[in-house]
Design an enzyme around this catalytic site. Structure first.
Site, mmCIF file in Angstrom:
data_model
loop_
_atom_site.group_PDB
_atom_site.id
_atom_site.type_symbol
_atom_site.label_atom_id
_atom_site.label_comp_id
_atom_site.label_asym_id
_atom_site.label_seq_id
_atom_site.Cartn_x
_atom_site.Cartn_y
_atom_site.Cartn_z
ATOM 1 N N GLU A 126 0.850 -1.199 0.000
ATOM 2 C CA GLU A 126 0.000 0.000 0.000
ATOM 3 C C GLU A 126 0.881 1.243 0.000
ATOM 4 O OE1 GLU A 126 -2.512 -0.257 3.438
ATOM 5 O OE2 GLU A 126 -3.518 -2.065 2.700
ATOM 6 N N GLU A 364 9.049 -8.226 -3.614
ATOM 7 C CA GLU A 364 8.969 -9.471 -2.831
ATOM 8 C C GLU A 364 10.013 -9.481 -1.700
ATOM 9 O OE1 GLU A 364 7.931 -13.131 -4.697
ATOM 10 O OE2 GLU A 364 7.205 -12.123 -6.500
ATOM 11 N N GLY A 365 10.157 -8.329 -1.071
ATOM 12 C CA GLY A 365 11.113 -8.179 0.025
ATOM 13 C C GLY A 365 12.422 -7.606 -0.478
ATOM 14 N N SER A 367 16.365 -6.181 -0.473
ATOM 15 C CA SER A 367 17.593 -6.842 0.020
ATOM 16 C C SER A 367 17.741 -6.646 1.527
ATOM 17 C CB SER A 367 18.819 -6.279 -0.694
ATOM 18 O OG SER A 367 18.841 -6.735 -2.022
#
Ligand SMILES: Cc1cc2nc3c(=O)[nH]c(=O)nc-3n(C[C@H](O)[C@H](O)[C@H](O)COP(=O)(O)OP(=O)(O)OC[C@H]3O[C@@H](n4cnc5c(N)ncnc54)[C@H](O)[C@@H]3O)c2cc1C
Length: 384
Positions: A126, A364-365, A367
């Site tokens: 978000e 996706e996350g 580093s």
């Protein structure tokens, strides 16, 4: 289910041929148009690429993690936008249902995700909740036998094409963190759901992202993933685990493509009367890229094997995503350097990969989030 060696090798070589004959020749056109031609999407459907990870009982290929990464090592040699087209159906857009869905949710959606009839998107991020994904503000308030969803999701991959969204929303407003979050399956044509204009971005043209806005969007109770409130964040994290190994494989594949393009160029480009591959400083760059790519492939294959054997691989999956996404950034940088001025020119496509791979360190996350996950797990396992 595990394929026999011959079937796996046939699948991998079919995908390799598809990449060489169909995808690589269209890379430039797809980047220019910022869209993948529908005919190519149909070919991907016919090859079963949308359902690599979906169980066979629901029409997918039901590949093990090791088998999946072998296919991705081939598919990922083409521009990342092609992999992105099938990426969400195989990972974040379907695995929430595979892992936590009710039987009815599996029956209703998995066959259509497996054959690519619908595209699945994963709507977690978000405007105010990125790395801190547990802090989502989108709400899903109980209303009769359903829920009313309000909020905005940002940077949602494949949302302009999606038929189904896995949406993470807060059902318990009194619980601030991740425990108050639930996952919902929301069909794209549900009144109150709208998708914004595709965002303009640095790379991966052909793969589109946009905001997804929920304005008094009403869903029935059976849209709640698994039928249980408060499990949404756990579902999201389980989904991301498999996705991190998958993304590690994508990074390895791109790195292998860049190593082979760089080697070919270095052996043909002549300066000072000889191919530049004869110069030891160029050889050092080739050797470093080859070594790091090999390390990435080895990590991804080993982690996939461990996962298939039932091991808990959260740490190793994060190691794969962290190392491989950073590694392909270094390999892409060297590829530009080995190509010299040509590496900076659009027509050679190397600069496009340089921009494309930057994303792998972010989504996706990031580093930094992978580093936190790895270290937190290390400390916990050591009894800290
Ligand atoms: C092209 C693209 C596609 C995407 N697709 C999807 C999708 O399909 N679905 C979806 O839900 N999301 C998607 N995302 C969102 C993506 O997952 C987030 O952008 C990402 O998680 C980072 O969140 P953020 O952008 O808010 O950055 P922030 O969280 O604001 O991070 C900014 C910086 O701060 C660092 N940082 C943050 N917290 C910490 C900390 N605790 N310690 C150290 N450093 C920290 C980060 O590592 C980063 O360097 C996509 C993003 C992009 C760019």
């Amino acid at each position: 289910m595990s394929l026999d060696a011959k079937t796996l090798s046939q699948l991998v070589s079919t995908v390799a041929r598809f990449v060489d004959e169909r995808l690589i020749p269209l890379e430039h056109e797809v980047a220019e148009a910022d869209a993948i031609p529908p005919a190519l999407i149909h070919e991907m459907q016919d090859l079963g690429l949308f359902g690599l990870t979906i169980p066979t009982e629901f029409g997918g290929l039901g590949l093990t993690m090791f088998e999946e990464v072998q296919v991705i090592f081939e598919l990922g040699r083409a521009s990342p936008a092609f992999r992105s087209a099938i990426g969400t159906n195989n990972s974040i857009g379907s695995q929430g249902i595979v892992i936590s869905g009710t039987d009815a949710q599996k029956q209703r959606y998995l066959p259509k995700l497996a054959n690519g009839e619908i595209i699945g998107s994963f709507a977690l991020t978000e405007p105010e909740a990125g790395s801190d994904a547990g802090s989502v503000r989108t709400t899903a308030i109980r209303d009769g036998n359903g829920y009313i969803i309000n909020g905005t999701k940002r940077y949602i991959t494949n949302s302009p094409q999606a038929g189904l969204f896995t949406v993470f929303a807060r059902t318990d407003l009194d619980t601030k963190g991740a425990n108050g979050v639930s996952a919902f399956l929301v069909e794209a044509d549900t009144p109150g759901l709208s998708v914004g204009k595709p965002d303009r971005k640095m790379g991966q043209q052909g793969a589109q992202i946009a905001d997804v806005v929920f304005n008094d969007c009403r869903v029935t109770g059976d849209a709640l993933v698994g039928g249980v409130e408060g499990q949404g964040f756990k579902t999201a994290m389980k989904t991301l685990d498999r996705g991190r190994i998958h993304l590690g494989a994508v990074c390895v594949a791109v790195a292998e493509r860049l190593v082979s393009d760089s080697l070919r160029y270095a052996m043909t480009r002549k300066q000072f009367g000889q191919p530049i591959a004869g110069f030891q400083l160029v050889q050092a760059m080739l050797a470093d890229s080859k070594t790091e790519t090999f390390a990435g492939r080895s990590m991804v294959e080993e982690t996939a094997r461990q996962r298939d054997a039932g091991g808990l691989v959260a740490t190793e999956a994060s190691c794969c995503k962290y190392f491989c996404s950073e590694m392909v950034g270094r390999v892409a940088d060297r590829a530009v350097q080995i190509h010299g001025g040509a590496g900076y020119m659009v027509d050679y496509g190397i600069e496009r990969f340089y921009r494309d791979v930057r994303l792998f360190r972010i989504y996706e996350g990031t580093s930094q989030i992978q580093q936190l996950v790895i270290a937190k797990n290390m400390i916990r396992e050591a009894g800290g």
